[in-house]
Structures are given as structure tokens and as C-alpha cells.
Design a protein around this motif. Sequence first.
Motif, short mmCIF file in Angstrom:
data_model
loop_
_atom_site.label_atom_id
_atom_site.label_comp_id
_atom_site.label_asym_id
_atom_site.label_seq_id
_atom_site.Cartn_x
_atom_site.Cartn_y
_atom_site.Cartn_z
N LYS A 1 12.85 33.15 -61.31
CA LYS A 1 14.39 32.78 -61.70
C LYS A 1 15.10 32.22 -60.47
O LYS A 1 15.86 31.06 -60.77
CB LYS A 1 15.02 34.45 -61.70
CG LYS A 1 16.35 34.31 -61.54
CD LYS A 1 17.09 35.41 -60.45
CE LYS A 1 18.38 35.45 -60.45
NZ LYS A 1 18.79 36.30 -59.40
N VAL B 1 16.72 28.19 -60.83
CA VAL B 1 18.35 27.99 -60.79
C VAL B 1 18.59 27.01 -59.60
O VAL B 1 19.50 26.24 -59.51
CB VAL B 1 19.03 29.27 -60.27
CG1 VAL B 1 19.05 30.22 -61.56
CG2 VAL B 1 18.72 30.09 -59.09
N GLU C 1 21.34 33.99 -65.78
CA GLU C 1 21.68 33.34 -64.82
C GLU C 1 21.54 31.68 -65.02
O GLU C 1 22.33 30.84 -64.50
CB GLU C 1 20.71 33.58 -63.46
CG GLU C 1 21.17 32.90 -62.39
CD GLU C 1 22.38 33.77 -61.41
OE1 GLU C 1 22.49 33.43 -60.36
OE2 GLU C 1 23.04 34.57 -61.92
N ARG D 1 24.18 30.66 -67.41
CA ARG D 1 25.54 30.26 -66.69
C ARG D 1 25.67 28.85 -66.30
O ARG D 1 26.48 28.28 -66.35
CB ARG D 1 25.77 31.29 -65.84
CG ARG D 1 26.04 32.70 -66.40
CD ARG D 1 27.25 32.95 -67.11
NE ARG D 1 26.97 32.49 -68.53
CZ ARG D 1 26.14 33.30 -69.57
NH1 ARG D 1 25.74 34.41 -69.18
NH2 ARG D 1 25.84 32.69 -70.93
N THR E 1 28.09 33.25 -61.51
CA THR E 1 26.85 33.01 -60.89
C THR E 1 27.02 32.46 -59.18
O THR E 1 27.67 31.93 -59.12
CB THR E 1 25.96 32.15 -61.27
OG1 THR E 1 24.91 31.62 -60.73
CG2 THR E 1 26.85 30.57 -61.63
N SER F 1 24.87 31.24 -57.60
CA SER F 1 23.99 30.08 -57.52
C SER F 1 24.71 28.74 -57.60
O SER F 1 24.44 27.68 -57.13
CB SER F 1 22.93 29.81 -58.92
OG SER F 1 22.16 30.77 -58.73
N GLY G 1 28.12 36.43 -59.21
CA GLY G 1 26.84 37.06 -58.84
C GLY G 1 26.75 38.48 -58.73
O GLY G 1 27.59 39.32 -59.26
N ARG H 1 20.44 38.93 -66.44
CA ARG H 1 20.60 37.94 -65.56
C ARG H 1 19.64 37.35 -64.87
O ARG H 1 19.23 36.40 -64.33
CB ARG H 1 21.57 38.30 -64.35
CG ARG H 1 23.16 38.09 -64.82
CD ARG H 1 23.82 38.38 -63.72
NE ARG H 1 23.59 37.36 -62.35
CZ ARG H 1 23.31 37.69 -61.19
NH1 ARG H 1 23.63 39.06 -60.82
NH2 ARG H 1 23.06 36.90 -60.47
N GLY H 2 18.61 38.30 -64.56
CA GLY H 2 17.27 37.98 -63.98
C GLY H 2 15.97 37.99 -64.59
O GLY H 2 14.96 37.59 -63.99
#
Length: 509
Positions: free
Chosen positions: A93, A97, A120, A123, A165, A167, A189, A487-488
Motif C-alpha cells: 500500500k 501511493v 487510500e 482517494r 489521505t 499521502s 489520513g 484504506r489499507g
Amino acid sequence: MADDYLVRIGKLIRDARQHRGWTQSQLAEALGTSQSAVNRIERGNQNISLEMIARIGEALDSEIVSLGYAGPMHLRVVGGRRLSGAIDVKTSKNACVALLCASLLNQGRTVLRRVARIEEVYRLLEVLGSIGVRTRWINDGVDLEIVPPAELDLAAIDADAARRTRSIIMFLGPLLHRMDHFKLPYAGGCDLGTRTVEPHMIALRRFGLDIAATEGQYHGMVDRSVRPDRPIVLTERGDTVTENALLAAARHDGITVIRNASSNYMVQDLCFFLEALGVKVDGIGTTTLTVHGVPTIDVDVDYSPSEDPVEAMSLVAAAVVTESQLTVRRVPIEFLEIELAVLEEMGLDHDRTPEYFADNGRTRLVDLTVRPSKLEAPIDKIHPMPFPGLNIDNVPFFAAIAAVAQGQTLIHDWVYDNRAIYLTDLNRLGGRLQLLDPHRVLVEGPTRWRAAEMMCPPALRPAVVVLLAMMAAEGTSVLRNVYVINRGYEDLAERLNSIGAQIETFRDI
């Protein structure tokens, strides 16, 4: 019936607020309303619009409802079942990203293989699409193609997606090469406490980027006359800080030396990707990286990110906690060696195959078979360290593992302000965890797990730890609002079911 929906929505909002550690007054302040109004909403005594629900969800970083669906996603877990068979580890993951952000360096076509289909990533794809980057899933939805526009339209950025996020902060490194001034929404996040962005700013100032943070946005201004004339020493050996410095150095026309760099798995994958773009990087896997930047990158590149060591640890922990025999395939062993050494000390029975290479041709993999074991608490405390130490994101899994071991285990999660607090949610499932301070938890084992219904912690790894404990607990448990897990992890419930778990996904609004 309408009143019943309001009560159920109110309960979800209350649980999400409490898990974030907010009072009603703090939520009211974030929404620009009164504490009494929040109280009425939580008791189901006030009509509430979809717009207000969306605002509350954004404030709490929680998916209260999903438009187009019946409501937030929950998991119903029938525990006490043994796992068996084999399961493959999916791609990283955190690497995926980082590579999505790195694709902004390239004016050509980027294809990333076996990209994790997680929230994630979604997004970031929403953000990229909003600023003009064309992305599409290819090869039956397995791989991702990214084609940038000649000019990015940052004025049209999807701010809601960006704020969900963390990221997004890795856009700073590529953007400073593409425009002289720009705005980005604040990073969001997981709720892990205060994490300053100042280390990013210190590194990026050396490339002429000056950031002012006002009104929920980063305002970036680039001075093209500023160039790093000496090695950049990172004040924090963080993964995203190192990645941002690498992204900035990649298109700097010259040689950049980055010291105190992270050498973690996602940083190495980013370095391998940069090399595929034509950027030479010396010192990969060490704390000193030397980047030979190129001012223009316009290539068609095809890259396969490596497997995720944190997901691998999740699956190993699932086997340990449920006392199962399970083979976890495609484990990036060089990033789990310390974890396995600790588990061996605790008495874990396992074996591994000879090493082989991941699809990127660089990362070393093994297949790992775990068997039911009688574990003893480790002599030393469990604490993370930068690679090659025990991975920061793997620390929470040791809470569940320690809970099934004989004796007391001290877990010291010193990196985050409040992640350790969420581990005490295991007490709802029969665990005996004592919070010594915001960073230290004392775990007493062995544990006789019991089923419970509870709200999902708002931090990714503790949320999965709760799910694993539910899988071990006899009876039926419910874990509510699992957006943070999505998300992960890609299809985690379905994949766990494939090896013997019984987890049902449902929505109740």
C-alpha cells in the motif's frame, strides 16, 4: 422508521466522535454549530441533511454514510475458527501511493502492475483525476495506467479526497518542478496524533520551496535560484519525508545527497521506480542516498511494486492469534527479519522456503508457514526502530500476539502520540492491556477472547488487530464502520474467508 434511522445515525456519529477523543463541544466547534445541536443529533432528536452528515464525516475522518450505498460498512465475525491453506501477500500500500505521487514527475505513460485497490489509492486517483491526470484500470482491473496532462489544473483539485489521505503531502516534491506557486489542502489520513510536516519543509526548502500554511491549505512558492549546495540532512528519518526529498531531487539538474534517509521498503521501491525513469540513485537500502537528477522525464515506464511486509505481518498474526497452520506466500523477508526473530524468541513454530525475487527483480521474497505454537512473552520490550529494525506499522500486531502468549509484554509505541491508546480496545474482547502512558501498553497473557460489538478504531493497524482478535473469539462479534481498514487492505474480509475465517460484510442504514 425515520426516527429509527436518526437514532442509528446519531449513535454512529457519537461512537466516531468518542473514538476520535473529541467532546461534543469540540465537534460543534469544527462544524460551526452549538454543543446542544450536536447533542440532539447524537440522540436522534434532530433531522440531519446529507450535507451535514458529510461535514461530520469529514471532521471526524469517518465514513458515517456512503452516498450510493445503504450506509457505512461493518463486519460481522464468527470467531473461534481455525485458518488453513495458503494466501498470497498483495503489493505494498505505501509503495503504491508513493509511486502514484511519483508518476507526476513523468510526462510519459506510467503503468503500475498489481496496484492495491484500496481506499487510500482511490482517494489519490480522485485527486489526480481532478487535476487533469488520466488514470484507468487495465488488464481486467489488475494494473493501473497513468497519463499526465501537459499542464496540471490544481485550481480544480478535489479537496475532500485530498484531505482524506496523508499521502497528498508527497505531491510537494513533484509539484515544485512543475509550477512556481500552488495550493494543496492539508494532509489527512489516520488519527495518530500530531505529526508535524516541518521535516518535509526543511528538506524541500533546499530546493527553493517555501510553504505557508493558512486556511486549511499549503501555499507553495518556488524560488528557482535556490539549489541544494550541500548534503541534505533530514531531521527525521521518516518514510514520507525521505520520499518527498527523493521526488524533489529526481528532477533537480544535479547531484543531491540525502543523509539520515529512511531505507524502508516503500523508499526502496520508490528508488527502483526512479531508476526506471532514468534517475540514478546510489545507496539504496542505506541511510545515505545520492540522487543524480534529470531536469526532464518523458518516458513510458512499466513497473511492478513489491509485496507489503505489513500485510504479511497481518496474516502471520492472524495465524498466531487463531492458533492456525497457515502458509503466507510472497513475504518480503528482508523487511520482516526482526519481527520473525522476536517471534522465534517467543516460541513460534514456522519454516520458510528459499528466497526468490519479486516482480521488480530486486526485493527478496519467501513463502512462510506458521504452525500453532505455545508462546512465551519476550524478555525485552517490543518497540519499533527505523529499518532494519522492527517496523513501526507492525508494532500493533504484537499486542494481539502478546495477548495469546504466557506472561507480560511491554509494548512501547514511541513514534505516534496516541496509537497505543487504541490497542486497549482489545480489552473489550477479553484482553488484559494496561495503558501506562500514551506510548506504552502492558499486555498480560494468555487471553480467553470473547465476542463483542464495537466501533472500529480510527487508526488502520489497531483496527486490523481488533479484527484479528474477533476472529479468535468464540461467538459472533461486530466491528462497525471499517472504512479505515479499507484504506489499507484490499478485500481483507473476503481473503480471510478464503482461508477459513467467517466474516460477513453488511450495512445497516
